[in-house]
Design an enzyme around this catalytic site. Structure first.
Site, PDB file in Angstrom:
ATOM      1  CD  GLU A  52      -1.299  -2.321   2.132  1.00 36.17           C
ATOM      2  OE1 GLU A  52      -2.080  -2.949   2.868  1.00 36.17           O
ATOM      3  OE2 GLU A  52      -0.082  -2.597   2.039  1.00 36.17           O
ATOM      4  CB  CYS A  90      -0.845  -0.142   5.529  1.00 34.47           C
ATOM      5  SG  CYS A  90       0.694  -0.969   5.103  1.00 34.47           S
ATOM      6  NE  ARG A 190      26.203 -14.519   5.280  1.00 34.28           N
ATOM      7  CZ  ARG A 190      27.507 -14.739   5.230  1.00 34.28           C
ATOM      8  NH1 ARG A 190      28.362 -13.741   5.500  1.00 34.28           N
ATOM      9  NH2 ARG A 190      27.984 -15.927   4.889  1.00 34.28           N
TER      10      ARG A 190
END
Length: 373
Positions: A52, A90, A190
């Site tokens: 979003e 969001c 990593r």
């Protein structure tokens, strides 16, 4: 254009994150203004901005003011840090963007959050259209649904092999099978996991640092599985334990003197239950303890014995294999999964959603543990 057509595009965008975002959900979104798509976005990497945010940011860069947001999964509403969440809610961004309508494919499959984001948007006066291509939107998130059932970290098995399936020469020498681009990708990965794991034989043979060098980002916890605390205190992992957090998983009856030497160098120790007689640890129990330490995403980089044991405990969720254009041969050259293996083909560990792409001179293959095995 109908909402279902926009949702189909959002699903295609969501799948671009496959292999990069798990165990978080794959989500795609399109921002619409006056019936025209003005912004596109997807969840690109684990811990990165959600779809979003990506779509609304794309619209903003183009000077657009979308009135509708179409998203494959219910927007999140929980605050950053809640349950290990790495991004702000969001719903806050959607409210600030002035969107009047939100079209959603599937509700959040997590029962703790299901419907919360939609309710918040509706309470704020935003029109919510729910269930558009819901089955298709749910189907792209089998790994996320698997994650919701787990009480251990999401585990990615990474290895590099030659065209004939070898991880090292018969002498044990393995640097380097893969090319520079593949090694760079591993270092990037990593930075997006909580821990990177190897077995004690890998420590003794390769003396790895397990640090982030060819990328920029946080250093994960370094973990060695070393049942009898046999690794040399002079190895790189132990010697740099004061600089980078390092944990060694040992048998609960490991030699206290050897364990003490590791502790003297700043190594953390986790005593683990055995799995029957011998040196094997109950890795499922150890993984559950790591989850209690808030380790949510693990990258396992070898060796073959560790991979075999984790597969046996059903503790491998995702595979990332780099295939190099080389051949070594030799009956004694190791392969990525050691141990006794499965006695019959019908008992093989099964994976799905396999995809491949170039990685420099190599081929990168990703796959996910089959949801029905």
């Amino acid at each position: 254009m109908r909402s279902s057509d926009w949702m189909k595009e959002a699903i295609e965008l969501a799948l671009r994150g496959r292999g990069e975002v798990e165990p978080n959900p794959r989500v795609g979104a399109v921002a619409v203004q006056a019936g025209q798509v003005v912004g596109r976005g997807w969840h690109r990497v684990y811990g990165g901005p959600h779809a979003e945010i990506d779509a609304l940011s794309d619209a903003e860069r183009q000077g657009a003011k979308p009135d509708t947001l179409v998203v494959t999964m219910e927007p999140c509403s929980s605050p950053k840090g809640h349950g290990g969440k790495k991004t702000p809610p969001c719903t806050d961004t959607i409210l600030r963007a002035g969107v009047k309508r939100v079209v959603v494919g599937a509700q959040d499959p997590d029962p703790r959050h299901r419907g919360a984001g939609l309710g918040l948007l509706e309470d704020a006066g935003i029109e919510v259209v729910d269930g558009v291509l819901a089955a298709e939107c749910r189907a792209i998130n089998k790994p996320f649904e698997r994650w919701l059932r787990l009480d251990r970290p999401w585990t990615i098995a990474k290895y590099a092999i030659t065209l004939d399936g070898k991880t090292a020469a018969p002498t044990g020498e393995s640097r380097w099978i893969s090319g520079m681009e593949s090694r760079r990708r591993v270092h990037e990965l990593r930075t997006r996991v909580d821990a990177v794991v190897v077995g004690f034989r890998t420590v003794k043979t390769d003396d790895p640092e397990l640090t982030v060098r060819h990328a920029t980002g946080p250093q994960p916890l370094r973990i060695a599985i070393d049942p009898w605390a046999e690794i040399d205190p002079g190895c790189k992992l132990v010697q740099t334990a004061g600089e980078h957090p390092t944990l060694v998983l040992v048998h609960e009856e490991a030699d206290p003197v050897r364990v003490g030497m590791l502790k003297d160098h700043g190594v953390q120790i986790q005593a683990c239950k055995p799995a029957g007689r011998g040196r094997r640890l109950h890795l499922l129990d150890a993984w559950r303890e790591l989850r209690r330490r808030d380790v949510r995403r693990i990258l396992v980089e070898g060796g073959g014995g560790v991979m075999a044991q984790l597969l046996g405990w059903d503790c491998v969720d995702q595979v990332l294999a780099f295939v190099a254009p080389k051949m070594i041969g030799g009956a004694l050259a190791p392969t990525p999964v050691g141990g006794d293996g499965r006695p019959f083909m019908g008992e093989a560990w099964r994976f799905e959603e396999m995809q491949w792409a170039p990685s420099g001179e190599d081929l990168a293959i990703t796959a996910f543990r089959s949801s029905d095995s």
